[in-house]
Motif scaffolding. Structure first.
Motif, short mmCIF file in Angstrom:
data_model
loop_
_atom_site.label_atom_id
_atom_site.label_comp_id
_atom_site.label_asym_id
_atom_site.label_seq_id
_atom_site.Cartn_x
_atom_site.Cartn_y
_atom_site.Cartn_z
N ARG A 139 23.97 4.80 20.20
CA ARG A 139 24.45 5.21 21.52
C ARG A 139 25.80 4.54 21.79
N ILE A 140 26.78 5.31 22.27
CA ILE A 140 28.08 4.74 22.60
C ILE A 140 27.91 3.73 23.72
N ALA A 141 28.58 2.59 23.61
CA ALA A 141 28.42 1.49 24.57
C ALA A 141 29.69 1.26 25.38
N LEU A 142 30.41 2.35 25.67
CA LEU A 142 31.67 2.26 26.41
C LEU A 142 31.67 3.34 27.47
N LYS A 143 31.79 2.95 28.73
CA LYS A 143 31.70 3.90 29.84
C LYS A 143 32.83 4.91 29.84
N LYS A 144 34.05 4.45 29.53
CA LYS A 144 35.20 5.35 29.65
C LYS A 144 35.34 6.30 28.47
N ALA A 145 34.58 6.06 27.40
CA ALA A 145 34.74 6.87 26.19
C ALA A 145 34.15 8.26 26.38
N SER A 146 34.80 9.24 25.78
CA SER A 146 34.28 10.60 25.78
C SER A 146 33.13 10.67 24.78
N LYS A 147 31.95 11.04 25.24
CA LYS A 147 30.81 11.14 24.34
C LYS A 147 31.04 12.22 23.29
N LEU A 157 33.95 13.05 21.97
CA LEU A 157 34.90 12.52 21.01
C LEU A 157 34.24 11.51 20.07
N CYS A 158 33.39 10.64 20.62
CA CYS A 158 32.81 9.54 19.85
C CYS A 158 31.54 9.93 19.09
N TYR A 171 24.50 -4.55 18.10
CA TYR A 171 25.80 -4.15 18.64
C TYR A 171 26.74 -4.00 17.46
N VAL A 172 27.16 -2.75 17.18
CA VAL A 172 27.95 -2.45 15.98
C VAL A 172 29.24 -1.72 16.36
N LEU A 173 30.34 -2.13 15.75
CA LEU A 173 31.62 -1.42 15.91
C LEU A 173 31.74 -0.40 14.78
N MET A 174 32.06 0.85 15.15
CA MET A 174 32.12 1.93 14.16
C MET A 174 33.50 2.60 14.17
N PRO A 175 33.98 3.03 13.00
CA PRO A 175 35.37 3.50 12.86
C PRO A 175 35.56 4.99 13.13
N VAL A 176 36.56 5.30 13.97
CA VAL A 176 36.88 6.70 14.28
C VAL A 176 38.41 6.85 14.31
N TRP A 177 38.91 7.84 13.58
CA TRP A 177 40.31 8.25 13.72
C TRP A 177 40.34 9.32 14.80
N ASN A 188 49.02 22.97 27.75
CA ASN A 188 49.76 23.52 28.90
C ASN A 188 48.82 23.97 30.01
N ASP A 189 47.54 24.18 29.67
CA ASP A 189 46.56 24.58 30.67
C ASP A 189 45.98 23.39 31.42
N GLY A 190 46.48 22.17 31.09
CA GLY A 190 46.01 20.96 31.77
C GLY A 190 44.77 20.35 31.15
N LYS A 191 44.18 21.03 30.19
CA LYS A 191 42.96 20.54 29.54
C LYS A 191 43.32 19.59 28.41
N THR A 192 42.50 18.55 28.22
CA THR A 192 42.71 17.60 27.13
C THR A 192 41.88 18.01 25.92
N TYR A 193 42.54 18.25 24.81
CA TYR A 193 41.88 18.62 23.56
C TYR A 193 41.81 17.38 22.66
N PHE A 194 40.85 17.36 21.76
CA PHE A 194 40.68 16.18 20.92
C PHE A 194 40.42 16.54 19.47
N PHE A 195 40.67 15.58 18.61
CA PHE A 195 40.34 15.69 17.20
C PHE A 195 39.84 14.33 16.75
N SER A 196 38.72 14.29 16.05
CA SER A 196 38.14 13.02 15.60
C SER A 196 37.71 13.10 14.15
N ILE A 197 37.87 11.99 13.44
CA ILE A 197 37.41 11.87 12.06
C ILE A 197 36.51 10.64 11.98
N ASN A 198 35.34 10.80 11.41
CA ASN A 198 34.48 9.66 11.11
C ASN A 198 35.20 8.82 10.07
#
Length: 359
Positions: A208-216, A218-219, A296-302, A309-319
């Motif tokens: 489970r992600i342990a960061l409130k501000k993180a996008s679930k 994305l992570c 409590y484990v730190l895990m790597p994400v690129w 332009n539509d105001g929406k935030t798009y994301f890309f993630s790599i394990n």
């Protein structure tokens, strides 16, 4: 608050983690260090102070996500003032790119138990991103521009990893039907069996992600991470990357996780019984928690984000361990309109000509 920066013992250059070689290296003289040799490197330390977001603006730097308080430190390499948010535990100087670790953010109960080091370096991550975008059409050019690709960041995200042993019990009766033909008659016989299942059920590696501000999205979309690759935590693994410290305690996740594993165990016991018999009547179905363990484990994400332009935030993630990719792409509406016109106008002309000659 202690700010740590590891320096090469040969030339004094900053040390970073080489994901491809699984070693620490100096980007100046290319000297390599294994983890047991890291203590040979000089760990420079300075103190950071906490200030309000308003003071940070006066210092010429605006917090990235509207935090009320931020940390200000002087880069051990060039002396520049750098601003970090409260949850940030590792970063780098934006002026000289010297990697730093904020060790006080990871003391006591906030000290990670383990870390899964990056196995994919930035060069490979950029290749994966470029190949991924190349498989899609009508993507805005600035989404995959060189300037945008350079924003691809290696981030250690904080997770709680849960393991448990459950004791399950199921009692009741199961019925099996068998059909045979005797003469002109079809005969159905029902056999009744006693169901008595009693045993332990291991639950492994629920994260489970342990960061409130993180996008679930994305992570957690790049999960799972191979927990066999986890190593005892060492500050050195964070050098050269961004790292976030946890701000969610395991007690905040306990009810959700307990309900999830209990439901899973009950469904498994029920399905196991129903898979053997035609009909099942359970008089008892119980699941009890026998033992549990939180890490409590730190895990790597690129990761890379892009505001369209539509105001929406798009994301890309790599394990960063397995290379699994997940993302959401913006669409270049101008290209779509151009394609529509290229197809529609010739068809319209043909239709007009047909109507003209046939009319």
């Amino acid at each position: 608050m202690a700010v740590i920066s590891y320096k090469c013992s040969a030339c004094g250059g900053p040390l970073k983690w080489d994901a491809a070689k699984q070693k620490y290296f100096c980007e100046y003289c290319r000297t390599e260090y294994v983890e047991s040799e890291l203590e040979k490197a000089e760990a420079m330390q300075q103190e950071a102070k906490e200030v309000s977001a308003e003071e940070a603006v006066h210092l010429g730097q605006k917090p990235a996500s509207g935090a009320d308080t931020v940390n200000v430190y002087n880069c051990p390499s060039c002396g520049a003032q750098i601003i970090t948010e409260p949850s940030t535990t590792a970063s780098f100087c934006y002026y000289c790119h010297n990697p730093i670790v904020l060790s006080d953010k990871m003391k006591g109960s906030f000290h990670p138990d383990a870390v899964i080091p990056f196995a994919i370096d930035q060069k490979k991550a950029k290749e994966i991103f470029t190949d991924w975008v190349g498989k899609h059409r009508y993507v805005p050019q600035d989404f995959y521009s060189e300037e945008q690709i350079e924003k691809l960041s290696g981030v250690y995200f904080p997770y709680w990893v849960y393991n448990a042993v459950l004791h399950g019990r199921a009692k009741g009766v199961g019925e099996k039907d068998s059909t045979s033909v005797r003469g002109n008659e079809q005969i159905t016989e029902t056999e009744v069996y006693e169901i008595n299942k009693d045993g332990d059920m291991p639950i492994k590696d629920i994260s489970r992600i342990a960061l409130k501000k993180a996008s679930k999205v994305l992570c957690e979309s790049v999960a799972p991470f191979d927990q066999e690759k986890a190593r005892p935590f060492s500050y050195g693994y964070l050098s050269g990357f961004v790292a976030e410290g946890r701000d969610v305690g395991k007690e905040e996740l306990a009810d959700e996780v307990h309900n999830e594993i209990r439901t899973f165990a009950e469904d498994s016991l029920r399905a196991e019984s129903q898979g053997v018999y035609h009909r099942v009547n359970l008089s008892e179905l119980s699941v009890k928690l026998k033992s549990e363990d939180w890490k409590y484990v730190l895990m790597p994400v690129w990761t890379l984000t892009y505001k369209g332009n539509d105001g929406k935030t798009y994301f890309f993630s790599i394990n960063g361990e397995s290379g699994k990719t997940v993302g959401e792409l913006p669409v270049d509406k101008k290209s779509l309109v151009k394609l529509f016109l290229m197809v529609f106008i010739p068809v319209l002309i043909v239709l007009i000509l047909l109507f003209h000659f046939l009319g």
